[in-house]
Scaffold this motif. Structure first.
Motif, PDB file in Angstrom:
ATOM      1  N   SER A 161      25.834   3.459 -16.596  1.00  0.00           N
ATOM      2  CA  SER A 161      25.147   2.502 -15.714  1.00  0.00           C
ATOM      3  C   SER A 161      25.231   1.087 -16.269  1.00  0.00           C
ATOM      4  CB  SER A 161      23.681   2.917 -15.541  1.00  0.00           C
ATOM      5  OG  SER A 161      23.583   4.194 -14.923  1.00  0.00           O
ATOM      6  N   GLU A 164      28.511  -0.306 -15.327  1.00  0.00           N
ATOM      7  CA  GLU A 164      28.518  -0.673 -13.912  1.00  0.00           C
ATOM      8  C   GLU A 164      27.795  -2.000 -13.692  1.00  0.00           C
ATOM      9  OE1 GLU A 164      27.071   1.067  -9.550  1.00  0.00           O
ATOM     10  OE2 GLU A 164      26.765   2.237 -11.376  1.00  0.00           O
ATOM     11  N   ALA A 165      26.662  -2.198 -14.377  1.00  0.00           N
ATOM     12  CA  ALA A 165      25.918  -3.451 -14.243  1.00  0.00           C
ATOM     13  C   ALA A 165      26.749  -4.639 -14.715  1.00  0.00           C
ATOM     14  CB  ALA A 165      24.615  -3.368 -15.033  1.00  0.00           C
ATOM     15  N   ARG A 168      29.695  -5.237 -12.112  1.00  0.00           N
ATOM     16  CA  ARG A 168      29.273  -5.766 -10.811  1.00  0.00           C
ATOM     17  C   ARG A 168      28.474  -7.069 -10.934  1.00  0.00           C
ATOM     18  NH1 ARG A 168      26.079  -1.070  -7.995  1.00  0.00           N
ATOM     19  NH2 ARG A 168      25.965  -2.664  -6.355  1.00  0.00           N
ATOM     20  N   VAL A 172      21.406  -2.536 -12.028  1.00  0.00           N
ATOM     21  CA  VAL A 172      21.572  -1.153 -11.566  1.00  0.00           C
ATOM     22  C   VAL A 172      20.238  -0.437 -11.740  1.00  0.00           C
ATOM     23  CG1 VAL A 172      22.689   1.069 -12.018  1.00  0.00           C
ATOM     24  CG2 VAL A 172      24.038  -1.045 -12.070  1.00  0.00           C
ATOM     25  N   THR A 173      19.752   0.157 -10.654  1.00  0.00           N
ATOM     26  CA  THR A 173      18.476   0.876 -10.688  1.00  0.00           C
ATOM     27  C   THR A 173      18.727   2.369 -10.848  1.00  0.00           C
ATOM     28  OG1 THR A 173      17.453  -0.769  -9.242  1.00  0.00           O
ATOM     29  CG2 THR A 173      16.335   1.346  -9.465  1.00  0.00           C
TER      30      THR A 173
END
Length: 221
Positions: A161, A164-165, A168, A172-173
């Motif tokens: 995650s 990904e954060a 992007r 990210v939650t």
């Protein structure tokens, strides 16, 4: 009776009893009810054997009764046992270290549930009921090493995650988690130079949000 008075009386309950009795079973049962634990979680030490003289006079057996472990944990075990009995689950409960109750048996897999959701819900309910009965330590549930496997999986998901954060450039939650699970994520990413973590929301929907740190490179982008 007021809640404050009930708690004062609970705090005054002795954690060791010395009694004289004609029946060990009755003595254990009374102690179990007083401490709100299961009878099998009461330890008995015979201090003096009872005796009879010519069938006319008798001396009762003198025993010492103590809880077979941490009282808060044993009380939670008793509450959990009642819940599982109502669910008609074939599950045994073992008292572990650091406030952990380990569930074993034929229905242990059912108790874990998909992605551990049933186990988490049961843990939340158990702690809620335990707190209503007075101040108590947080109780954690495990089932044959599930927590260790869950911890390793959370660490992998946290790292993924975080990537990904960063990719992007937006937070990210993660899914709702227990306090124990959120702590694993926070620790896993604590030293990460490009992200930071925050817990948001209210229980039982509280979750971790992973935020990319603002760096010189991200400002240029």
């Amino acid at each position: 009776m007021s809640l404050e008075k009930e708690r004062e009386e609970e705090m005054s309950v002795p954690e060791s009893l010395i009694v004289e009795t004609d029946s060990l079973e009755n003595a254990i049962g009374e102690a179990a009810r007083m401490w709100n634990v299961r009878p099998e979680d009461v330890d008995v030490q015979v201090l003096e054997e009872g005796k009879r003289f010519l069938g006319l006079f008798s001396r009762k057996t003198r025993v010492q009764l103590t809880p077979a472990g941490n009282l808060d944990l044993l009380r939670s075990k008793c509450i959990l046992s009642d819940i599982l009995d109502r669910m008609e689950m074939n599950v045994g409960i073992e008292v572990g270290e650091e406030g952990v109750l380990n569930l074993t048996g034929l229905d242990a897999g059912i108790i874990i549930g998909k992605y551990g959701e049933t186990l988490k819900a049961l843990e939340y309910l158990l702690n809620l009921v335990s707190r209503e009965n007075g101040p108590s330590r947080p109780i954690r549930l495990d089932s044959d090493g599930y927590r260790e496997r869950r911890e390793q999986n959370l660490q992998r998901v946290a790292v993924s995650s975080a990537r990904e954060a960063i990719r992007r450039h937006r937070p990210v939650t993660m899914e709702p988690m227990t306090s124990w699970e959120r702590r694993i994520v926070h620790i896993a990413l604590k030293a990460h130079p490009e992200v930071e973590t925050r817990s948001v929301g209210d229980e039982p929907q509280r979750r971790v949000v992973i935020w990319p740190r603002v760096t010189g490179r991200s400002r240029k982008n």
